[in-house]
Design an enzyme around this catalytic site. Structure first.
Site, PDB file in Angstrom:
ATOM      1  CG  HIS A 128      -2.000   0.996   1.202  1.00 34.91           C
ATOM      2  ND1 HIS A 128      -1.789   2.345   1.289  1.00 34.91           N
ATOM      3  CD2 HIS A 128      -3.350   0.846   1.054  1.00 34.91           C
ATOM      4  CE1 HIS A 128      -2.950   2.977   1.213  1.00 34.91           C
ATOM      5  NE2 HIS A 128      -3.908   2.085   1.065  1.00 34.91           N
ATOM      6  NE  ARG A 175      -2.662   7.386  -1.874  1.00 27.25           N
ATOM      7  CZ  ARG A 175      -2.929   6.250  -2.509  1.00 27.25           C
ATOM      8  NH1 ARG A 175      -2.831   6.188  -3.817  1.00 27.25           N
ATOM      9  NH2 ARG A 175      -3.277   5.165  -1.845  1.00 27.25           N
TER      10      ARG A 175
END
Lengths: 245, 615
Positions: B257, B273
């Site tokens: 990740h 994000r």
């Protein structure tokens, strides 16, 4: 220079006939960003592999690692040693049954609670997989989530004067759980239904208002407001019941 | 010996396991979930961001439908997934979100009117329609064409798990927490349940069932640094591997990740994000738009993690005592958003890093996060090799993720697959009769008692379990990371084989009485090293790059030779390598292999791909 930390840890293995409850001391050199999660694992891996404690997410999300840290219930995973003195005393949470050392059985306690307060949506509707979802205002959803954030770590129960005296007391976590369903428009239970769960010494009227629950809650749940709100609401229901509608 | 009977036995009480148990219970069957921890502490609770389902209610999700979700999932998988399974998943996901709403999940809802959002650090306008007021809302996640991720603030997993566990309590699905399955009971044809160790007393118990389900989540703890909870140690997989009959699918497909925090490797959600957060380098400059002009920070996780690692190798990493990292910047999202929809992120940063993300940058780097591989099952969730054994959720290789899964697709998989597989289990149970053979049960119990006795009495040796575990983890980290090479993997396999020998000689330092944690670790170390070998050996043999599996010496995706799924068996207990077999990645191609639209585009084309069926 790095500090040398002294850990006083409660030890007792109920499955070992030779074990008796006692405190044991371990020393550990402090490193950067040391948390109790890292420290306890190091003690287990380097000094005593039989040491029992509970961690799971180690990120302050799951609620596994509640323990009494220098006299105060809290989550061990997000407790940094740099915020503590050189000497650190760790005890298991009271109220819950001891499994061994710092590990306690919160699972059974909470599972019983779900049945007592019936912690699920009570509805006469059935689910229609072909229908659009029922609408809900976003503000309502957020208010429900605000009360749904409890991680059931048990710190509020361990810090509660009433819970220490009455084993059947729902505690802040339990009372808050009822409050979560009470504001959920999907739950069809009436005020009277909730009164039957909360309107006793086992529920909201058992609370002595000491409010350590709010002080120790690692998720900063609005427990004080919640207890106050439910006490008023249940008080009004009690009066209604007394004088008739 | 206490023996407990149930129709359905589920190992694991996270979302996938409980969701499957609910289906069985609603069909009138008894169900028991075993769990290492109280069910609500399962790792599902840590998934913050959300669940992908094509609701199409929000402005940026307009026009979304299961077809688009399906296409995103197949591309995300780098054509490694079973397309029939991905199709079932995408079609069912919206219904499951509504089911959860009915059960009580407080989903974020659409608020009509004008608003703004950030993308790539820039501000944009959007307007939500009045007609969609109060319907389930979605946020943006990586690798998707639409805003599709349904969420509850940033506590989605927590809120859904609590809701589903409430339904279990209501339906009488029992949860036996602090209980660990240590081996399956099988005659080589049928699974009869498991031998389990009570983590309150240390005693062994037998669970007998007509259907047994492995839903124990991922196995990230075979790596040294992972976002996974400490319980994600592969215990469930090991019980299946040890039968010698059940293969693990695509174990080399391991996801890193992009935003694990440094140090401690705790995850901060992709929602950062998705909501407009950016990645910065040592000069506090953005870089993802250089590598991925289209998707930028929101390319799929394998791609973003690879570019981040590449960028650090280019000398643009931020030095720290914990190694180089990059920055995640969410400052521009503002205090209200950060302490509201990203509150867990705020709490993690302040309590674990001493960083205030409203004013400061968050140190992040790619960190082990997810196992696409697991117990290989057919589309009904029935495990290969043994009848009556099922698997679901991250523990399984069902296989909708192929070589890379999209953010928000795993949490959705737990409940969607849980529902689908749960229904299939109920069908399997209809009229199914099982004859339990006491000799088989007694033999398995005896075998486990001997194994425990040998470890406690150091009969096979005195290797320290924690040291062996550390060697395994470090070896895997070094050899089977984001970038892989033949040399690195060969060395990794060799060291792991030596480690396996040591794992077989582990003996306890402590007395092993009661819930001894050293014994718990020792009981699974050999199985863990076998899993590590499945990862490394599978990666060594797969001479191509696909999704998260990135070979520097074989940079192209090779659809000609490798449009396959690896099946890793441990056929004989004393083998020192897994046996690898392969099967076609998918029987049906709705979407023939092509370009993903992000990431690298070097592809060796397949010769005979059947055309997509009409309609």
């Amino acid at each position: 220079m790095a500090r040398n930390l002294k850990f006083n840890i409660f030890r007792y293995n109920p499955q070992d006939p030779e074990s008796t409850p006692h405190m044991e001391t371990f020393s550990l050199e402090e490193t950067d960003s040391l948390t109790l999660f890292i420290a306890l694992n190091r003690i287990r891996e380097e000094q005593d592999p039989s040491l029992q404690f509970d961690f799971c997410c180690r990120a302050g999300i799951c609620g596994s690692c509640g323990m009494v840290i220098n006299g105060r219930p809290g989550l061990a995973c997000h407790t940094k040693t740099k915020d503590l003195p050189d000497e650190i005393t760790l005890l298991p949470l009271p109220v819950f049954q001891l499994v061994g050392d710092l590990s306690v059985d919160t699972g059974s306690w909470f599972r019983e609670l779900y049945d007592t307060v019936e912690s699920w949506i009570h509805t006469s509707k059935t689910f229609d997989p072909n229908a659009q979802e029922e609408r809900m205002e976003d503000a309502v959803a957020e208010a429900i989530y605000e009360l749904d954030r409890c991680i059931e770590c048990g710190c509020c129960i361990a810090a509660c004067g009433t819970a220490r005296m009455r084993p059947d007391f729902l505690g802040a976590a339990g009372i808050n759980k009822v409050g979560r369903f009470l504001i959920d428009p999907r739950d069809e239970r009436t005020e009277q239904d909730y009164y039957e769960i909360l309107g006793t010494d086992m529920g909201i009227f058992g609370c002595m208002g000491l409010l350590a629950c709010e002080d120790v809650c690692p998720k900063h749940m609005p427990l004080q407001n919640q207890l106050g709100f439910l006490r008023r609401k249940m008080g009004i229901t009690a009066l209604k019941n007394f004088f008739g509608k | 010996m206490q023996t407990i009977y149930t129709d359905v036995l589920v190992m694991g009480a996270g979302l996938a396991g409980e969701r499957a148990a609910i289906e069985a219970a609603e069909a009138g069957f008894s169900a028991i979930c075993l769990s290492l921890v109280p069910s609500r502490r399962s790792h599902s609770s840590a998934a913050m961001g959300g669940m992908q389902a094509a609701m199409g209610n929000c402005a940026k999700g307009e026009g979304d439908c299961p077809d688009v979700h399906f296409a995103d999932t197949v591309k995300g998988s780098d054509w490694g997934c079973d397309q029939e399974v991905a199709r079932m998943f995408a079609d069912r996901a919206p219904v499951e979100m509504r089911q959860l709403a009915y059960w009580g999940v407080p989903w974020g809802r659409v608020v009509p009117g004008k608003g703004t959002y950030y993308k790539g650090g820039k501000l944009f306008d959007k307007e939500e329609k009045e007609e969609n007021r109060g319907l389930i809302n979605s946020r943006d996640f990586g690798g998707t064409a639409k805003w599709r991720t349904c969420y509850v603030s940033d506590g989605t997993g927590h809120s859904v798990l609590y809701t589903v566990d409430n339904v279990c309590a209501k339906l009488g699905v029992e949860v036996h927490d602090k209980t660990e399955a240590i081996s399956l009971i099988t005659d080589g044809v049928t699974c009869f349940g498991c031998v389990a160790r009570c983590l309150r007393t240390g005693e062994l118990r037998v669970y007998l069932a007509k259907a047994t389900v492995i839903a124990t989540g991922g196995f990230g703890r075979i790596y040294p640094g992972t976002t996974n909870a400490v319980i994600c140690d592969g215990g469930g997989h090991i019980t299946a591997i040890n039968t010698g009959l059940v293969p693990m699918g695509n174990m080399e497909a391991v996801q890193f990740h992009p935003t694990g925090i440094v140090p401690t490797e705790i995850l901060v959600t992709e929602g950062c994000r998705g909501d407009g957060g950016t990645l910065l380098d040592v000069n506090e400059e953005r870089f993802m738009h250089i590598y991925e002009p289209e998707k930028q920070e929101l390319a799929s996780r394998d791609v973003v993690s690879r570019w981040m690692t590449h960028h650090i190798r280019q000398g643009k990493g931020v030095p720290s005592p914990y190694g180089e990292h990059l920055w995640l910047d969410i400052r521009h999202l503002g205090e209200k958003h950060i302490t509201g929809k990203l509150r867990e992120v705020y709490e993690i940063c302040t309590s674990f890093l001493g960083v205030n993300p409203i004013h400061q940058l968050i140190p992040v780097r790619p960190t082990h996060h997810y196992s696409m591989g697991g117990v290989r099952t057919n589309k009904d969730g029935h495990a290969y090799g043994i009848s009556g054994l099922f698997s679901v959720g991250e523990a399984s290789c069902w296989d909708m993720h192929g070589f890379n899964r999209l953010g928000g697709n795993s949490l959705a998989e737990t409940v969607v697959a849980g529902g689908i597989v749960g229904k299939k289990i109920a069908e399997f149970l209809q009229g199914a009769e099982v004859t339990f053979n006491s000799a088989v049960i007694d033999a398995e119990v005896k075998k486990q008692q001997e194994r425990i006795g040998n470890i406690i009495r150091c009969k096979n040796g005195t290797e320290n379990v924690y040291k062996v575990r550390k060697t395994m983890q470090d070896t895997l980290h070094k050899g089977a990371n984001i970038f892989r090479t033949e040399q690195g993997l060969t060395e990794c396999v060799k060291t792991l084989q030596e480690t396996l020998e040591r794992a077989r000689k582990v003996g306890l330092k402590s007395n092993g009485l009661g819930v001894n944690p050293e014994l718990s670790a020792a009981l699974k170390i050999e199985g863990q090293v076998k899993m590590a070998l499945m990862v490394a050996y599978g990666a060594l043999n797969r001479t191509e790059s696909r999704g998260s599996h990135n070979r520097e010496d074989y940079p192209a995706r090779n659809d000609r030779d490798w449009l396959t799924r690896t099946l890793a068996y441990w056929k004989n207990e004393k083998d020192d390598l897994p046996t690898l077999e392969y099967e076609a990645a998918t029987q049906i191609f709705h979407i023939p292999p092509g370009d993903r639209g992000y990431g690298k585009s070097q592809i060796i084309q397949a010769e005979n791909i059947p055309a997509a069926p009409k309609g």
